[in-house]
Scaffold this active site. Structure first.
Site, short mmCIF file in Angstrom:
data_model
loop_
_atom_site.label_atom_id
_atom_site.label_comp_id
_atom_site.label_asym_id
_atom_site.label_seq_id
_atom_site.Cartn_x
_atom_site.Cartn_y
_atom_site.Cartn_z
N ASN A 23 44.50 92.89 -106.85
CA ASN A 23 43.69 94.11 -106.87
C ASN A 23 44.47 95.35 -106.47
O ASN A 23 43.97 96.46 -106.61
CB ASN A 23 42.47 93.94 -105.94
CG ASN A 23 41.45 93.00 -106.55
OD1 ASN A 23 41.50 92.71 -107.75
ND2 ASN A 23 40.54 92.51 -105.73
N ARG A 92 37.56 94.01 -116.60
CA ARG A 92 36.90 95.29 -116.37
C ARG A 92 37.84 96.34 -115.78
O ARG A 92 37.62 97.54 -115.94
CB ARG A 92 35.71 95.11 -115.46
CG ARG A 92 34.63 94.24 -116.04
CD ARG A 92 33.56 94.08 -115.03
NE ARG A 92 33.35 95.36 -114.36
CZ ARG A 92 32.57 96.32 -114.80
NH1 ARG A 92 31.86 96.14 -115.87
NH2 ARG A 92 32.47 97.47 -114.15
N ARG A 121 27.71 95.87 -113.53
CA ARG A 121 28.81 96.61 -112.88
C ARG A 121 28.96 97.98 -113.53
O ARG A 121 29.83 98.20 -114.37
CB ARG A 121 30.10 95.79 -112.94
CG ARG A 121 29.95 94.47 -112.21
CD ARG A 121 31.19 93.65 -112.22
NE ARG A 121 32.22 94.17 -111.34
CZ ARG A 121 33.39 93.57 -111.15
NH1 ARG A 121 33.68 92.45 -111.79
NH2 ARG A 121 34.28 94.08 -110.33
N PRO A 122 28.11 98.93 -113.11
CA PRO A 122 28.12 100.25 -113.75
C PRO A 122 29.39 101.05 -113.47
O PRO A 122 30.12 100.75 -112.52
CB PRO A 122 26.90 100.95 -113.13
CG PRO A 122 26.58 100.19 -111.90
CD PRO A 122 27.14 98.81 -112.04
N ASP A 124 29.08 104.64 -113.73
CA ASP A 124 28.56 106.02 -113.72
C ASP A 124 29.30 106.94 -112.74
O ASP A 124 29.52 108.11 -113.03
CB ASP A 124 27.05 106.02 -113.41
CG ASP A 124 26.73 105.25 -112.13
OD1 ASP A 124 27.26 104.14 -111.95
OD2 ASP A 124 25.97 105.78 -111.30
N ILE A 327 27.20 94.26 -102.01
CA ILE A 327 27.99 94.94 -103.06
C ILE A 327 27.49 94.50 -104.44
O ILE A 327 27.20 95.33 -105.30
CB ILE A 327 29.50 94.61 -102.93
CG1 ILE A 327 30.00 94.86 -101.49
CG2 ILE A 327 30.33 95.39 -103.94
CD1 ILE A 327 30.03 96.28 -101.03
C1 UD1 Z 1 34.25 95.63 -105.93
C2 UD1 Z 1 34.55 95.52 -104.45
C3 UD1 Z 1 35.99 95.15 -104.32
C4 UD1 Z 1 36.23 93.85 -105.09
C5 UD1 Z 1 35.76 93.95 -106.55
C6 UD1 Z 1 35.82 92.63 -107.31
C7 UD1 Z 1 33.71 96.88 -102.62
C8 UD1 Z 1 33.31 98.22 -102.15
N1 UD1 Z 1 34.23 96.79 -103.84
O1 UD1 Z 1 35.17 96.60 -106.45
O2 UD1 Z 1 36.33 94.99 -102.96
O3 UD1 Z 1 37.57 93.50 -105.09
O4 UD1 Z 1 34.42 94.39 -106.56
O5 UD1 Z 1 35.05 91.68 -106.74
O6 UD1 Z 1 33.58 95.92 -101.90
N2 UD1 Z 1 29.03 101.10 -108.53
C9 UD1 Z 1 28.15 101.89 -109.22
N3 UD1 Z 1 28.67 102.78 -110.11
C10 UD1 Z 1 29.99 102.92 -110.32
C11 UD1 Z 1 30.89 102.11 -109.60
C12 UD1 Z 1 30.37 101.21 -108.71
O7 UD1 Z 1 26.93 101.79 -109.07
O8 UD1 Z 1 30.40 103.78 -111.12
C13 UD1 Z 1 28.51 100.13 -107.54
C14 UD1 Z 1 28.82 98.70 -107.90
O9 UD1 Z 1 27.85 98.16 -108.77
C15 UD1 Z 1 28.85 98.05 -106.54
C16 UD1 Z 1 29.43 99.14 -105.63
O10 UD1 Z 1 29.17 100.34 -106.32
O11 UD1 Z 1 27.56 97.75 -106.13
C17 UD1 Z 1 30.90 99.00 -105.33
O12 UD1 Z 1 31.57 98.97 -106.57
P1 UD1 Z 1 33.14 99.16 -106.73
O13 UD1 Z 1 33.78 99.17 -105.41
O14 UD1 Z 1 33.42 100.28 -107.65
O15 UD1 Z 1 33.46 97.88 -107.54
P2 UD1 Z 1 34.86 97.33 -107.82
O16 UD1 Z 1 35.88 98.41 -107.94
O17 UD1 Z 1 34.66 96.37 -108.93
#
Ligand code: UD1
Length: 418
Positions: A23, A92, A121-122, A124, A327
């Site tokens: 990551n 992704r 996994r949005p 936005d 999360i």
């Molecule tokens: C998340 C985890 C990361 C992990 C990865 C894969 C956190 C904060 N992030 O990262 O540690 O390695 O999953 O398992 O623990 N979200 C929105 N809109 C957006 C972006 C995110 O609503 O544009 C929401 C997601 O649905 C989620 C939260 O915000 O509920 C955190 O998302 P984010 O940290 O961006 O996800 P990843 O980068 O995939």
């Protein structure tokens, strides 16, 4: 499709070396697109996700070479500013090219990422953030089409909640934007700190590292650089739990214990002890496992990426524990598979209730996502008899030779190649 066959119940002994963090590498690879010339990333594990990212960067026009953990990315001749569906649907993190392409080339088309096994996994926050920086964004035929004639312009971005992905993406766009960008409520994950170090070494001007407010003074251009990737805290945490669940005093070497504090706290509550020296952790496992409740939250709290593995551990606790996922509230597909191994888990409204059992027993199970697969491996190591885990391509996305590392310390785990 390959499977693992595990004959459980073996005591483990010795040390396991942790690889570089997947990551952390993914955003670094995207960041290498920000400058012409050859960037070097060292300590890179051999993982499917990183091959997918290399493929994407080649489509964009970068030259990539990988040799024994050393990745070289020459982004001098990028000429295609697109991340196509077949690659984004596989991984992704492809969305990470949006920031660098908009920052350097002022245009990008990225296939819109859908949901995945761990839930919706949005993106936005990424898109509204780039709009704040002046990009015009259209969603058409399943693609995000973004452009910013004349380049991105600095602005204030306030995230309503912490997002690792959006923080990384916006940082990579903002470093080449005109003027100052402020990101408030930025993620504090070590992978973000590492990305900031990489970008600053390229000549970016980012202040506020390790705080939730980042201030970025845009620069006109960046130069390529070299970095050694930090240890994978999730792989390290998985091996720490392997020691705990098999009640084996394993040494985990080449890790950063500071990144594992939330896990250590929970395992100490369960009865484990740790001896930490530099980058080495000796796990002294609990004889009787006490039940411990866990809530996943952004760093420095307990990581969602260790939730499944910790649940596998709690299946053998002396009592009932609750595991709440904030999360990705639907990230519980492993619960049903663990129940096939005799666990007693029920899931309701984002919380799993785990009633500890005396023994797990081997069965055929299916890996449903990357970290869920790791949880099944951990359970298989202690289950009585034989466990067969199918669809382990998920685990190959994020663990470099896990069966080899576990066999070397005495586990009976074999890959069956189909
Ligand atoms: C998340 C985890 C990361 C992990 C990865 C894969 C956190 C904060 N992030 O990262 O540690 O390695 O999953 O398992 O623990 N979200 C929105 N809109 C957006 C972006 C995110 O609503 O544009 C929401 C997601 O649905 C989620 C939260 O915000 O509920 C955190 O998302 P984010 O940290 O961006 O996800 P990843 O980068 O995939």
């Amino acid at each position: 499709m390959d499977s693992f066959i595990i004959n459980g119940g073996k005591q483990l002994k010795g040390e396991i070396k942790v690889s570089g963090a997947k990551n952390a590498v993914l955003p670094l690879m995207a960041a290498a697109l920000l400058s012409p010339g050859e960037s070097i990333i060292e300590n890179v594990p051999n993982l499917i996700d990183l091959k997918t990212m290399s493929h994407l960067l080649r489509v964009i026009g970068a030259r990539i070479e990988y040799n024994e953990g050393r990745l070289s990315i020459d982004a001098s001749n990028c000429n295609c500013f697109e991340a196509p569906y077949d690659l984004v649907s596989k991984m992704r993190a492809s969305i990470y090219v949006l920031g660098p392409l908009l920052g350097r080339f002022h245009q990008a088309t990225v296939s819109f990422p859908g949901g995945c096994a761990i839930g919706s996994r949005p993106v936005d926050l990424h898109l509204t953030g780039f709009e704040k920086l002046g990009a015009k964004i259209e969603i058409k035929h399943g693609n995000i089409i973004a452009e910013c004639k004349g380049g991105l312009k600095g602005a204030e971005i306030v995230f309503p909640f912490v997002s690792v992905g959006a923080t990384a993406n916006l940082l990579m766009g903002a470093v080449l934007a005109e003027g100052i960008t402020t990101i408030k409520n930025a993620a504090l994950e070590p992978e973000i700190t590492h990305l900031i170090d990489f970008l600053n070494a390229m000549g970016a001007k980012i202040e506020g590292k390790n705080t939730n407010t980042l201030v970025i003074q845009g620069v006109k251009e960046l130069k390529p650089t070299k970095i050694k990737v930090i240890a994978d805290r999730i792989e390290a945490g998985t091996f720490v739990i392997a020691a705990a669940i098999t009640k084996s005093p394993l040494k985990i070497v080449n890790c950063n214990p500071e990144h594992l504090q939330a896990l250590f706290t929970k395992l100490e509550q369960a009865g484990c002890h740790f001896r930490i020296e530099g980058d080495t952790v000796l796990v002294l496992p609990a004889e009787v496992i006490k039940p411990v409740d866990v809530v996943t939250e952004p760093f420095p709290s307990f990581p969602t990426d260790l939730q499944a593995q910790f649940m596998a551990y709690m299946t053998l606790a002396d009592g009932v524990s609750h595991i709440t996922e904030t999360i990705y509230p639907d990230r519980f597909l492993h619960a049903a598979e663990l129940n096939r191994l005799n666990a007693d888990i029920s899931v309701k409204n984002g919380t799993a209730t785990v009633s500890g059992v005396k023994n797990l027993s081997g069965a055929k199970v299916m890996a449903t996502d990357l970290r869920a697969s790791a949880a099944l491996v951990l359970a298989g190591l202690v289950a009585e008899g034989q466990t067969t885990i199918s669809r382990i391509y998920h685990i190959d996305r994020g663990y470099d030779k896990i069966e080899e590392k576990l066999s070397n310390v005495g586990a009976d785990i074999q890959r069956i190649i189909m």
